[in-house]
Design an enzyme around this catalytic site. Structure first.
Site, PDB file in Angstrom:
ATOM      1  N   GLY A  26       0.813  -1.207   0.000  1.00 59.13           N
ATOM      2  CA  GLY A  26       0.000   0.000   0.000  1.00 59.13           C
ATOM      3  C   GLY A  26       0.845   1.256   0.000  1.00 59.13           C
ATOM      4  N   VAL A  28       4.048   1.542  -0.965  1.00 60.76           N
ATOM      5  CA  VAL A  28       4.856   1.628  -2.187  1.00 60.76           C
ATOM      6  C   VAL A  28       4.027   2.122  -3.362  1.00 60.76           C
ATOM      7  CG1 VAL A  28       6.118   0.272  -3.908  1.00 60.76           C
ATOM      8  CG2 VAL A  28       6.549  -0.098  -1.468  1.00 60.76           C
ATOM      9  N   ARG A  29       2.898   1.506  -3.588  1.00 64.81           N
ATOM     10  CA  ARG A  29       2.113   1.868  -4.773  1.00 64.81           C
ATOM     11  C   ARG A  29       1.457   3.237  -4.628  1.00 64.81           C
ATOM     12  NH1 ARG A  29      -0.150  -3.658  -7.652  1.00 64.81           N
ATOM     13  NH2 ARG A  29       1.957  -4.486  -8.047  1.00 64.81           N
ATOM     14  N   ASP A 132      -0.841  -8.759  18.550  1.00 64.08           N
ATOM     15  CA  ASP A 132      -1.256  -8.599  19.946  1.00 64.08           C
ATOM     16  C   ASP A 132      -2.418  -7.628  20.134  1.00 64.08           C
ATOM     17  OD1 ASP A 132       0.778 -10.339  20.689  1.00 64.08           O
ATOM     18  OD2 ASP A 132       2.217  -8.732  21.024  1.00 64.08           O
ATOM     19  N   GLY A 190     -15.833 -20.652  22.180  1.00 65.60           N
ATOM     20  CA  GLY A 190     -16.678 -21.233  23.214  1.00 65.60           C
ATOM     21  C   GLY A 190     -15.910 -21.795  24.394  1.00 65.60           C
ATOM     22  N   ARG A 257       1.490 -16.155  14.243  1.00 62.35           N
ATOM     23  CA  ARG A 257       2.032 -15.052  13.448  1.00 62.35           C
ATOM     24  C   ARG A 257       2.069 -15.365  11.960  1.00 62.35           C
ATOM     25  NH1 ARG A 257       7.393 -12.937  16.484  1.00 62.35           N
ATOM     26  NH2 ARG A 257       6.439 -12.129  18.394  1.00 62.35           N
TER      27      ARG A 257
END
Length: 324
Positions: A26, A28-29, A132, A190, A257
């Site tokens: 995002g 860069v372009r 996190d 749950g 991750r």
């Protein structure tokens, strides 16, 4: 009047999070569409200090929106706390005539951007990249929703085997000192019991609650707990000894991750990347980006780190507790 921005650099720092690549893309372009030159810094602040700066173009970020991790690489670099190290980093930025820096990462990464802003007046924009969800000034961080999906999928699988074997399962979920990921995973999965840093661990209350549910005919249990609160394997041994039920601890760890970012994280990261460039073009520096009530916002990064506090998701915790 703010200096005109002609060259921007972007780096990812600290722990990786799904969606970081989408955020880089995002930035860069969006920069290229504004006629700016764009550079990538490999391996975070470590790479900045060691002059690992590379030019980027549209093709550099092709086919990465769906990839987990960060193609620029990341690293923890505690030496950045040393002002002499930061001075060298600023010299490297000046070497390439880079006018502004976009930093994607967690609270440690924000602190680095804060210091560059505070000490050198260097224009930095922070984007919240961490699973996190513990960054101030934003409802969600890049990577959180994907990690949540991963955690819930793990809980679903553990429920299958726990039910079959009348087992107590303890699931350790990431988050450090923030219980957001644990609370939401527990609600969606749950889980019968939720233990988070904001509420603390009361073993006697936990044992009493498990005993009460077993007396009522419950045959298994899943306990969701945030990392770093206790030794979950020791807790499992204590519960097994107390109740005679097979008890196992599962540490999800770094699997949370990894993986391809979910659509929410791809969209959030892309929007934030574009927004960061827009802010720099408007003359803003020393800001951190967030999303609040579905709207992109920005805050003074020094004020955010020094004075803002992240609210505890009490409503979600209460809902999860009532439905447990």
């Amino acid at each position: 009047m703010a200096k005109e921005i002609k060259k921007i650099a972007v780096l990812t720092s600290g722990g990786d999070a799904p969606g970081m690549n989408a955020a880089i893309r995002g930035v860069v372009r969006a920069a290229l569409n504004e006629g700016l030159e764009i550079f990538g810094v490999q391996d975070g602040y470590y790479g900045l200090y060691h002059d690992k700066v590379i030019p980027l173009d549209r093709r550099s970020v092709s086919e990465i929106i769906n990839r987990g991790g960060t193609f620029l690489g990341s690293a923890r670099f505690p030496q950045f706390k040393d002002i002499e190290v930061r001075k060298q980093a600023v010299k490297i930025l000046a070497k390439y005539e880079i006018d502004a820096l976009v930093v994607i990462g967690g609270d440690g990464s924000y602190m680095g951007a804060k210091l560059l802003t505070e000490e050198f007046g260097y224009p930095c924009i922070g984007l919240p990249g961490t699973i996190d969800n513990d960054i101030v000034g934003t409802d969600y961080t890049i990577g959180y929703q994907t990690a949540l999906q991963t955690a819930v999928e793990a809980i679903d699988r553990l429920r299958d085997t726990s039910t079959s074997h009348q087992r107590i399962s303890i699931v350790e979920i990431m988050g450090r000192h923030c219980g957001d990921l644990t609370i939401s995973a527990a609600l969606a999965g749950g889980c019968e019991y939720i233990i988070v840093p904001e509420k603390g661990l009361d073993k006697e209350s936990l044992i009493h609650s498990i005993a009460d549910n077993f007396r009522k005919g419950k045959r298994h249990a899943i306990i969701a707990i945030t990392e770093l609160m206790t030794d979950v394997h020791q807790l499992a041994r204590e519960l097994e000894e107390k109740f005679g039920h097979e008890t196992r601890a599962t540490v999800l760890g770094h699997i949370q991750r990894g993986g391809s970012p979910c659509p929410f994280d791809r969209i959030l990261a892309s929007r934030m990347g574009v927004y960061a460039v827009d802010l720099l073009r408007q003359g803003f520096g020393g800001r951190c980006v967030g999303i609040q009530n579905e709207h992109l916002v920005h805050h003074d990064i020094i004020d955010a780190i020094n004075n803002m506090r992240r609210p505890f998701k009490q409503d979600i915790f209460e809902a999860a507790s009532k439905l447990a």
